[in-house]
Design a protein around this motif. Structure first.
Motif, PDB file in Angstrom:
ATOM      1  N   THR A  77      54.815   5.894  54.561  1.00 15.34           N
ATOM      2  CA  THR A  77      53.778   6.913  54.558  1.00 15.34           C
ATOM      3  C   THR A  77      54.007   7.912  53.428  1.00 15.34           C
ATOM      4  N   THR A  78      55.060   7.705  52.657  1.00 21.62           N
ATOM      5  CA  THR A  78      55.347   8.603  51.544  1.00 21.62           C
ATOM      6  C   THR A  78      54.695   8.075  50.269  1.00 21.62           C
ATOM      7  N   ALA A  79      54.724   8.878  49.248  1.00 19.84           N
ATOM      8  CA  ALA A  79      54.177   8.472  47.951  1.00 19.84           C
ATOM      9  C   ALA A  79      55.279   8.638  46.905  1.00 19.84           C
ATOM     10  N   PRO A  80      56.249   7.723  46.876  1.00 19.63           N
ATOM     11  CA  PRO A  80      57.424   7.903  46.024  1.00 19.63           C
ATOM     12  C   PRO A  80      57.134   7.690  44.545  1.00 19.63           C
ATOM     13  N   ARG A  81      58.015   8.271  43.743  1.00 17.14           N
ATOM     14  CA  ARG A  81      58.007   8.022  42.304  1.00 17.14           C
ATOM     15  C   ARG A  81      59.003   6.891  42.053  1.00 17.14           C
ATOM     16  N   VAL A  82      58.542   5.833  41.434  1.00 20.51           N
ATOM     17  CA  VAL A  82      59.305   4.596  41.350  1.00 20.51           C
ATOM     18  C   VAL A  82      59.678   4.280  39.903  1.00 20.51           C
TER      19      VAL A  82
END
Length: 233
Positions: free
Chosen positions: A191-196
């Motif tokens: 449910t997170t919006a990570p920086r990849v």
């Protein structure tokens, strides 16, 4: 304790099988001082998107002409000379002892050129190719990078669902793009919006990394950067 045992193991292996320079064969290190000094680093100016060396700052014509899902792609070296030999040795000759050295190069690059990241994801191999090779060289590089930087690694976020031909066998950018179209699926509910940051060994057109980025962006990634050891000119 685990790191101490690994260090002892590496020391014993070096005594029995001394490391040799991958370029000239001199004993001591995988790159001797002379050959290390001849490695071809990528230097500015580079395209702000694909990281390819250009004559001017800004976005290169190739990126302007296509759909780019990556927020940026950066590579440490040009794919030639000693670095090309090191990558071939890791990728095709099972010389996994090269991975820590290449991981050092990636970590040093990130220290000097920070990229926003919460998680590191290696480009996955299709299960059939992984079974044939026995390991994923991109995962080895990602592990070494995370050990040196403290970044979080997740090797299960992406899965390669299509067993397409190796990119090295394709002849054009259009073929490379088609070869990896819809090749990857997202496997990790979040449910997170990570920086990849996606890790691979070599970038040619960036098609594989761009396909990975498209899948991650659809899954909600806030940003996706690619980072490779080398880039073909």
């Amino acid at each position: 304790m685990k790191l101490w045992h690994q260090s002892l193991k590496d020391t014993l292996l070096d005594l029995v099988f001394p490391q040799q320079c991958l370029v000239c064969g001199k004993e001591g290190k995988l790159f001797c001082a002379r050959c290390s000094g001849s490695l071809s680093y990528i230097t500015p100016p580079v395209c702000s998107l694909c990281g390819h060396h250009t004559g001017d700052d800004g976005v290169c014509p190739m990126c302007l002409s296509g759909k780019v899902h990556l927020d940026g792609l950066r590579s440490v070296f040009n794919f030639e000379g000693g670095i090309a030999q090191a990558i071939y040795a890791l990728k095709y000759h099972n010389l996994r002892s090269v991975a820590p050295l290449l991981g050092d190069f990636l970590a040093d690059y990130l220290k000097q050129n920070p990229i926003p990241a919460d998680i590191v994801v290696p480009v996955p191999l299709h299960p059939s190719r992984l079974k044939y090779r026995g390991y994923n060289q991109s995962l080895l590089l990602a592990r070494e990078l995370c050990r040196r930087t403290g970044l979080k690694l997740d090797e299960h976020w992406l899965e390669r669902s299509l067993s397409s031909a190796p990119q090295a066998r394709t002849k054009s950018r259009a073929e490379r793009l088609e070869n990896v179209k819809n090749a990857f699926i997202f496997k990790y509910p979040t449910t997170t919006a990570p920086r990849v940051i996606i890790i691979d060994d070599v970038a040619t057109t960036g098609a594989t990394l761009n396909a990975c980025a498209a899948t991650l962006k659809e899954a909600g990634a806030l940003s996706v950067w690619g980072l490779t050891i080398a880039r073909e000119r």
